[in-house]
Design a protein around this motif. Structure first.
Motif, PDB file in Angstrom:
ATOM      1  N   SER A 295      52.563  90.967  49.045  1.00 52.17           N
ATOM      2  CA  SER A 295      51.224  90.414  49.252  1.00 52.17           C
ATOM      3  C   SER A 295      50.593  90.026  47.916  1.00 52.17           C
ATOM      4  CB  SER A 295      50.330  91.433  49.958  1.00 52.17           C
ATOM      5  OG  SER A 295      49.039  90.904  50.165  1.00 52.17           O
ATOM      6  N   LYS A 296      50.013  88.818  47.853  1.00 48.65           N
ATOM      7  CA  LYS A 296      49.437  88.309  46.612  1.00 48.65           C
ATOM      8  C   LYS A 296      47.919  88.252  46.642  1.00 48.65           C
ATOM      9  CE  LYS A 296      53.509  85.635  45.265  1.00 48.65           C
ATOM     10  NZ  LYS A 296      54.037  84.312  44.858  1.00 48.65           N
ATOM     11  N   ALA A 297      47.320  88.950  47.584  1.00 47.32           N
ATOM     12  CA  ALA A 297      45.862  88.982  47.662  1.00 47.32           C
ATOM     13  C   ALA A 297      45.278  89.828  46.534  1.00 47.32           C
ATOM     14  CB  ALA A 297      45.425  89.555  49.006  1.00 47.32           C
ATOM     15  N   VAL A 298      43.984  89.703  46.339  1.00 47.97           N
ATOM     16  CA  VAL A 298      43.246  90.621  45.476  1.00 47.97           C
ATOM     17  C   VAL A 298      42.842  91.807  46.342  1.00 47.97           C
ATOM     18  CG1 VAL A 298      41.102  90.990  44.195  1.00 47.97           C
ATOM     19  CG2 VAL A 298      42.384  88.865  43.889  1.00 47.97           C
ATOM     20  N   TYR A 299      43.355  92.981  46.017  1.00 49.23           N
ATOM     21  CA  TYR A 299      43.036  94.194  46.765  1.00 49.23           C
ATOM     22  C   TYR A 299      42.009  95.004  45.990  1.00 49.23           C
ATOM     23  CZ  TYR A 299      46.888  93.562  50.051  1.00 49.23           C
ATOM     24  OH  TYR A 299      47.713  93.076  51.036  1.00 49.23           O
ATOM     25  N   MET A 300      40.968  95.420  46.690  1.00 45.72           N
ATOM     26  CA  MET A 300      39.939  96.234  46.055  1.00 45.72           C
ATOM     27  C   MET A 300      39.589  97.419  46.938  1.00 45.72           C
ATOM     28  SD  MET A 300      36.003  95.244  45.019  1.00 45.72           S
ATOM     29  CE  MET A 300      34.881  96.544  44.466  1.00 45.72           C
TER      30      MET A 300
END
Length: 259
Positions: free
Chosen positions: A194-199
């Motif tokens: 997964s290449k999302a920004v995870y926060m």
């Protein structure tokens, strides 16, 4: 503990400096600088685990080698705690300001609404996360929320969570699950590609949905937001903040003596 291979050091796009406090790397970034840097990750489709550390997280880093590895490998590591800011100044490694997770999340949501980025909400109880989505959608009518999922699932369901997120293909995934499961989950999702920004956003869904009130502004400005949280949930948070903060202060004083 999960049996997957760790992701390893993330790509670091920023050229900002970092300081080390109690074996924990922290970026010298303001809120605005953080938002601008995060957008670079979104635009280049570079995977990011956006990390916020407070005294409790730093304590965990120093007793949990896995957490230490995860935190220090993140592309952006913010100071999300007044005690961390005060400690940085005491150690002559001054950080510019606290980058509070709930505020940073809302800045990134506003950015998403403005720039047409997509978000996915993962965590909390079903009614809370749904209410969070409704509140955000009402505040930002153009916001594209491509998925919502509660935080009540087991590790053997993580692959299913990955498939749902992968199909939704969000730019941002905000994760409201308790530590250290939250960090392990994000590492797993990234390890799958997964290449999302995870926060990780802690209790932000509860605050945004109105399930739990946030401290008055004067308490936030006086660095007393932690005390307000303890007053709201004393049984769950007393040990974390009072015992944890004493441990943190003790270790900071010890580090000062070494300098």
């Amino acid at each position: 503990m999960s049996n997957y291979e760790p992701v390893g050091q993330e790509v670091i796009l920023g050229k900002n400096s970092r300081v080390t406090i109690l074996n924990t790397l922290i970026d010298v970034l303001t809120m605005k600088e953080t938002v601008d840097l995060v957008e670079q990750y979104v635009n280049t489709k570079t995977p990011l685990h956006l990390m916020g550390v407070n005294a409790d997280k730093i304590n965990e880093v120093n007793r949990n080698e896995r957490m230490k590895q995860i935190v220090n490998s993140c592309g952006i590591i913010n100071a999300d705690g007044a005690s961390v800011i005060m400690a940085s100044k005491y150690l002559n490694k001054p950080l510019p300001e606290r980058v509070a997770g709930v505020d940073l999340m809302q800045h990134l949501v506003a950015l998403s609404a403005h720039k047409n980025y997509t978000i996915y909400l993962l965590g909390a109880k079903q009614e809370v996360v749904i209410k969070t989505a409704e509140v955000l959608q009402e505040k930002y009518p153009t916001l594209r929320i491509v998925g919502v999922h509660d935080g009540y699932f087991k590790e053997d369901q993580w692959s299913e969570i990955y498939e749902e997120i992968s199909n939704a293909n969000p730019d941002f995934v905000f994760v409201g699950i308790t530590s250290p499961i939250k960090e392990y989950l994000i590492e797993f999702l990234q390890s799958k590609g997964s290449k999302a920004v995870y926060m990780g956003v802690g209790g932000s869904f509860d605050v945004i949905s109105g399930n739990i009130p946030r401290a008055p502004l004067w308490m936030q400005k006086c660095n007393l937001e932690w005390l307000f949280r303890v007053m709201q949930e004393p049984k769950r948070l007393f040990k974390r903040y009072f015992v944890g903060n004493l441990t943190f202060i003790k270790e900071i004083r010890r580090e000062k003596k070494k300098a």
